[in-house]
Write a protein that holds these residues in place. Structure first.
Motif, mmCIF file in Angstrom:
data_model
loop_
_atom_site.group_PDB
_atom_site.id
_atom_site.type_symbol
_atom_site.label_atom_id
_atom_site.label_comp_id
_atom_site.label_asym_id
_atom_site.label_seq_id
_atom_site.Cartn_x
_atom_site.Cartn_y
_atom_site.Cartn_z
ATOM 1 N N ALA A 144 -35.639 46.028 56.805
ATOM 2 C CA ALA A 144 -35.118 45.267 55.674
ATOM 3 C C ALA A 144 -36.249 44.675 54.842
ATOM 4 O O ALA A 144 -36.091 44.423 53.656
ATOM 5 C CB ALA A 144 -34.186 44.159 56.165
ATOM 6 N N PHE A 145 -37.396 44.461 55.460
ATOM 7 C CA PHE A 145 -38.546 43.902 54.753
ATOM 8 C C PHE A 145 -39.569 44.964 54.382
ATOM 9 O O PHE A 145 -40.692 44.633 54.009
ATOM 10 C CB PHE A 145 -39.208 42.810 55.600
ATOM 11 N N ALA A 146 -39.219 46.218 54.477
ATOM 12 C CA ALA A 146 -40.145 47.300 54.130
ATOM 13 C C ALA A 146 -40.455 47.259 52.641
ATOM 14 O O ALA A 146 -39.665 46.787 51.833
ATOM 15 C CB ALA A 146 -39.536 48.644 54.507
ATOM 16 N N ASP A 147 -41.625 47.774 52.294
ATOM 17 C CA ASP A 147 -42.046 47.818 50.898
ATOM 18 C C ASP A 147 -41.124 48.701 50.072
ATOM 19 O O ASP A 147 -40.511 49.641 50.573
ATOM 20 C CB ASP A 147 -43.462 48.391 50.801
ATOM 21 N N GLU A 148 -41.043 48.369 48.787
ATOM 22 C CA GLU A 148 -40.361 49.252 47.840
ATOM 23 C C GLU A 148 -41.219 50.510 47.678
ATOM 24 O O GLU A 148 -42.387 50.523 48.058
ATOM 25 C CB GLU A 148 -40.212 48.542 46.493
ATOM 26 N N TRP A 149 -40.681 51.542 47.055
ATOM 27 C CA TRP A 149 -41.415 52.798 46.894
ATOM 28 C C TRP A 149 -42.703 52.597 46.100
ATOM 29 O O TRP A 149 -43.649 53.349 46.243
ATOM 30 C CB TRP A 149 -40.531 53.867 46.227
ATOM 31 N N TYR A 150 -42.754 51.569 45.274
ATOM 32 C CA TYR A 150 -43.910 51.339 44.410
ATOM 33 C C TYR A 150 -44.844 50.252 44.949
ATOM 34 O O TYR A 150 -45.725 49.784 44.239
ATOM 35 C CB TYR A 150 -43.444 50.955 42.997
ATOM 36 N N GLU A 151 -44.684 49.863 46.191
ATOM 37 C CA GLU A 151 -45.522 48.812 46.777
ATOM 38 C C GLU A 151 -46.372 49.360 47.915
ATOM 39 O O GLU A 151 -45.988 50.308 48.586
ATOM 40 C CB GLU A 151 -44.653 47.667 47.308
ATOM 41 N N GLY A 152 -47.525 48.751 48.098
ATOM 42 C CA GLY A 152 -48.367 49.099 49.240
ATOM 43 C C GLY A 152 -49.396 50.174 48.969
ATOM 44 O O GLY A 152 -50.130 50.573 49.873
ATOM 45 N N GLY A 153 -49.479 50.662 47.745
ATOM 46 C CA GLY A 153 -50.488 51.674 47.422
ATOM 47 C C GLY A 153 -51.883 51.069 47.424
ATOM 48 O O GLY A 153 -52.068 49.912 47.075
ATOM 49 N N THR A 154 -52.860 51.876 47.819
ATOM 50 C CA THR A 154 -54.245 51.395 47.902
ATOM 51 C C THR A 154 -55.182 52.173 46.989
ATOM 52 O O THR A 154 -56.391 52.085 47.139
ATOM 53 C CB THR A 154 -54.766 51.492 49.346
ATOM 54 N N LEU A 155 -54.628 52.942 46.055
ATOM 55 C CA LEU A 155 -55.458 53.844 45.263
ATOM 56 C C LEU A 155 -55.603 53.411 43.808
ATOM 57 O O LEU A 155 -55.906 54.231 42.947
ATOM 58 C CB LEU A 155 -54.850 55.263 45.307
ATOM 59 N N GLY A 156 -55.411 52.144 43.534
ATOM 60 C CA GLY A 156 -55.443 51.664 42.160
ATOM 61 C C GLY A 156 -56.742 51.895 41.423
ATOM 62 O O GLY A 156 -56.751 52.129 40.225
#
Length: 125
Positions: free
Chosen positions: A20-32
């Motif tokens: 339930a607390f998992a990131d949205e599809w657009y969250e958690g990326g590290t390649l900015g």
């Protein structure tokens, strides 16, 4: 037997609450802000999350390219997912086309992919 059933139920509840607390599809990326080497080594999930975060930031700041997005219904970050998938594809093409040279010269892979996407530049042709 009751202890096993209780333990299994507790484990199930814990897993369900974590999801339930998992990131949205657009969250958690590290390649900015990575170069081509890091982009190529990343997982597809990380690429999509990074592209989503990149577009979300532009969306939140009113910086989406108006020519590219004109006529498209983009009213929330979830509307950006197909565009994030496109951005991943364009960034892949840009980085792949630079493989012969030095990938470290590609400063921000997503900036390059975004520029190619909004200008409809397809290096794969």
């Amino acid at each position: 037997m009751k202890k096993i059933a209780l333990s299994a139920t507790l484990v199930w509840l814990l897993c369900t609450s974590l999801l339930a607390f998992a990131d949205e599809w657009y969250e958690g990326g590290t390649l900015g802000h990575v170069d081509g080497h890091e982009w190529l080594a990343a997982s597809e999930e990380n690429k999509l999350a990074s592209a989503g975060e990149y577009l979300k930031e532009k969306f939140d700041n009113g910086q989406l390219n108006s020519d590219y997005y004109s006529g498209m219904d983009v009213s929330s970050v979830d509307d950006l997912r197909p565009h994030a998938e496109n951005l991943v594809r364009y960034t892949e093409e840009a980085v792949d086309s630079a493989k012969g040279g030095s990938l470290s010269y590609i400063g921000n892979s997503l900036d390059l992919g975004y520029m190619m996407m909004v200008n409809n530049i397809d290096v794969a042709k």
